[in-house]
Design an enzyme around this catalytic site. Structure first.
Site, PDB file in Angstrom:
ATOM      1  N   THR A  32       0.826  -1.204   0.000  1.00  8.97           N
ATOM      2  CA  THR A  32       0.000   0.000   0.000  1.00  8.97           C
ATOM      3  C   THR A  32       0.864   1.259   0.000  1.00  8.97           C
ATOM      4  O   THR A  32       1.972   1.275   0.539  1.00  8.97           O
ATOM      5  CB  THR A  32      -0.999   0.053   1.186  1.00  8.97           C
ATOM      6  OG1 THR A  32      -0.333   0.551   2.351  1.00  8.97           O
ATOM      7  CG2 THR A  32      -1.624  -1.295   1.464  1.00  8.97           C
ATOM      8  N   TYR A 153       7.743  13.650  21.800  1.00 12.64           N
ATOM      9  CA  TYR A 153       6.519  13.302  22.524  1.00 12.64           C
ATOM     10  C   TYR A 153       5.546  12.521  21.646  1.00 12.64           C
ATOM     11  O   TYR A 153       4.999  11.498  22.066  1.00 12.64           O
ATOM     12  CB  TYR A 153       5.809  14.567  23.016  1.00 12.64           C
ATOM     13  CG  TYR A 153       6.516  15.260  24.156  1.00 12.64           C
ATOM     14  CD1 TYR A 153       6.386  14.789  25.456  1.00 12.64           C
ATOM     15  CD2 TYR A 153       7.296  16.386  23.926  1.00 12.64           C
ATOM     16  CE1 TYR A 153       7.030  15.437  26.505  1.00 12.64           C
ATOM     17  CE2 TYR A 153       7.937  17.033  24.968  1.00 12.64           C
ATOM     18  CZ  TYR A 153       7.804  16.553  26.253  1.00 12.64           C
ATOM     19  OH  TYR A 153       8.436  17.174  27.286  1.00 12.64           O
ATOM     20  N   LYS A 159       3.913   5.368  19.749  1.00 15.14           N
ATOM     21  CA  LYS A 159       4.460   4.002  19.660  1.00 15.14           C
ATOM     22  C   LYS A 159       4.230   3.241  20.977  1.00 15.14           C
ATOM     23  O   LYS A 159       3.994   2.036  20.964  1.00 15.14           O
ATOM     24  CB  LYS A 159       5.952   4.033  19.307  1.00 15.14           C
ATOM     25  CG  LYS A 159       6.244   4.531  17.883  1.00 15.14           C
ATOM     26  CD  LYS A 159       5.755   3.581  16.800  1.00 15.14           C
ATOM     27  CE  LYS A 159       6.290   3.985  15.420  1.00 15.14           C
ATOM     28  NZ  LYS A 159       5.814   3.127  14.330  1.00 15.14           N
ATOM     29  N   VAL A 188      17.546   2.800  11.194  1.00 12.08           N
ATOM     30  CA  VAL A 188      17.678   2.473   9.775  1.00 12.08           C
ATOM     31  C   VAL A 188      17.789   3.741   8.918  1.00 12.08           C
ATOM     32  O   VAL A 188      17.067   4.718   9.148  1.00 12.08           O
ATOM     33  CB  VAL A 188      16.455   1.640   9.300  1.00 12.08           C
ATOM     34  CG1 VAL A 188      16.693   1.128   7.879  1.00 12.08           C
ATOM     35  CG2 VAL A 188      16.195   0.478  10.245  1.00 12.08           C
TER      36      VAL A 188
END
Ligand SMILES: NC(=O)c1ccc[n+]([C@@H]2O[C@H](COP(=O)([O-])OP(=O)(O)OC[C@H]3O[C@@H](n4cnc5c(N)ncnc54)[C@H](OP(=O)(O)O)[C@@H]3O)[C@@H](O)[C@H]2O)c1
Length: 233
Positions: A32, A153, A159, A188
Site C-alpha cells: 500500500t 513526545y 508508539k 535504519v
C-alpha cells in the site's frame, strides 16, 4: 510456501525493502501507498513481478480507505497470511512549550490507531491465513522502560500506545491462532532514520523477515528487535 502479505507504507524506506525482499523470496505482496501514482520504486518492481505485486492506495488515517483497500485485496485473494503495519510518522524538535496538538493527533492516528483499524478490517482475511501473523512496526523509542531524555513526545507516545494496544490484541487473537509481534526495526537509514543511521533498509528487512519466519504462537505479544532480541516495555 507462497505467503500472501500486506505491507503498509511500502513506497519507501523499510516498507519498500520488505516488499522487495518478500517478492524476491516468491511471496505475493499487497503493497500500500498513499499516492500509488508517485510510487516510482513500486512501479519498477511491478515490471519484474506483475503477477505477484499489487499496489493499493491507502492512507491509514482514513478508515473508509482501509475498508476499500481490504475489499481490493479480497477481490484478489481469499486470505492474508501476514499483515505488516509498517507506515509511520515522526516529528522532530518537540518541546512542551511549543508542542502542537496536531503533532500528537496525527502521530496517534498513523502510528497507533491506523494499525488497529487495519487489523479490525483485515481480520476475516487473516483468519483464513496460513500461520497468520501481524507485525506491528513499533520502535524502541516507544519503550517507557528505556525512555531517557526529552523530546519526540508524539512519536514516543504513539508508539507506546501501539505497544499496549498490540499487547492486548495478542491476547484476543491468540485463540484464533494469529500471532501479533511488536517489531523494532533498528536504527535504519531512511527518510525517518536519517543519513547517520547505521543500518541499511535491506539489512533491517532481512532481519525482520528472519524473526517473522521463526515466530510461533508462543512469541505472540512479544516486543522484539530486528535481531530477535526482547525489549523491555
Ligand atoms: N528508520 C528508523 O530508524 C526506524 C526506527 C524505529 C522504527 N521505525 C519504524 O519503521 C516504520 C518505517 O519507517 P521508515 O524509516 O521506513 O520511514 P519512512 O522512510 O519515513 O517511510 C514512512 C512510510 O510510511 C508511510 N506513511 C506515512 N504516513 C502515512 C499514512 N497516513 N498512511 C499511509 N502511509 C503513511 C509513508 O508514505 P508517504 O511516502 O506517502 O509519506 C512511507 O511509505 C515506521 O513505523 C517507523 O516508525 C523506523
Amino acid at each position: 510456501m507462497e505467503r500472501h502479505i500486506v505491507v503498509t507504507g511500502a513506497n519507501r524506506g523499510i516498507g519498500l525493502a520488505l516488499t522487495r525482499r518478500l517478492l524476491d523470496q516468491g511471496h505475493r505482496v499487497f503493497a500500500t501507498a498513499r499516492r500509488p501514482e508517485q510510487a516510482r520504486s513500486l512501479h519498477e518492481l511491478l515490471k519484474r513481478y506483475p503477477d505477484r505485486l499489487h499496489v493499493i492506495p491507502l492512507d491509514v488515517r482514513d478508515e473508509s480507505q482501509i475498508v476499500r483497500a481490504r475489499d481490493e485485496v479480497r477481490a484478489l485473494t481469499d486470505r492474508v497470511d501476514w499483515l505488516i503495519n509498517n507506515a509511520g510518522v515522526l516529528y522532530e524538535n518537540e518541546r512542551i512549550a511549543t508542542l502542537p496538538a496536531e503533532n500528537l493527533i496525527h502521530s496517534f492516528q498513523v502510528n497507533a490507531i491506523g494499525p488497529m483499524m487495519m487489523v479490525k478490517h483485515f481480520l476475516p482475511l487473516l483468519e483464513r491465513g496460513r500461520q497468520p501473523l501481524i507485525c506491528q512496526m513499533t520502535s524502541m523509542m516507544g519503550s517507557i522502560a528505556m525512555a531517557s531524555g526529552a523530546g519526540y513526545y508524539s512519536y514516543r507516545g504513539s508508539k507506546a500506545a501501539l505497544n499496549m494496544l498490540s499487547r492486548v490484541l495478542s491476547f484476543e487473537l491468540r485463540p484464533k491462532g494469529i500471532i501479533v509481534l511488536l517489531m523494532h526495526p533498528g536504527w535504519v537509514r531512511t527518510d525517518m532514520g536519517g543519513p547517520a543511521a547505521p543500518l541499511l533498509p535491506d539489512e533491517s528487512a532481512a532481519g525482520i523477515l528472519r524473526v517473522l519466519e521463526k515466530a510461533t504462537l508462543s512469541d505472540s505479544g512479544r516486543f522484539l528487535t530486528w535481531e530477535g532480541k526482547e525489549l523491555p516495555w
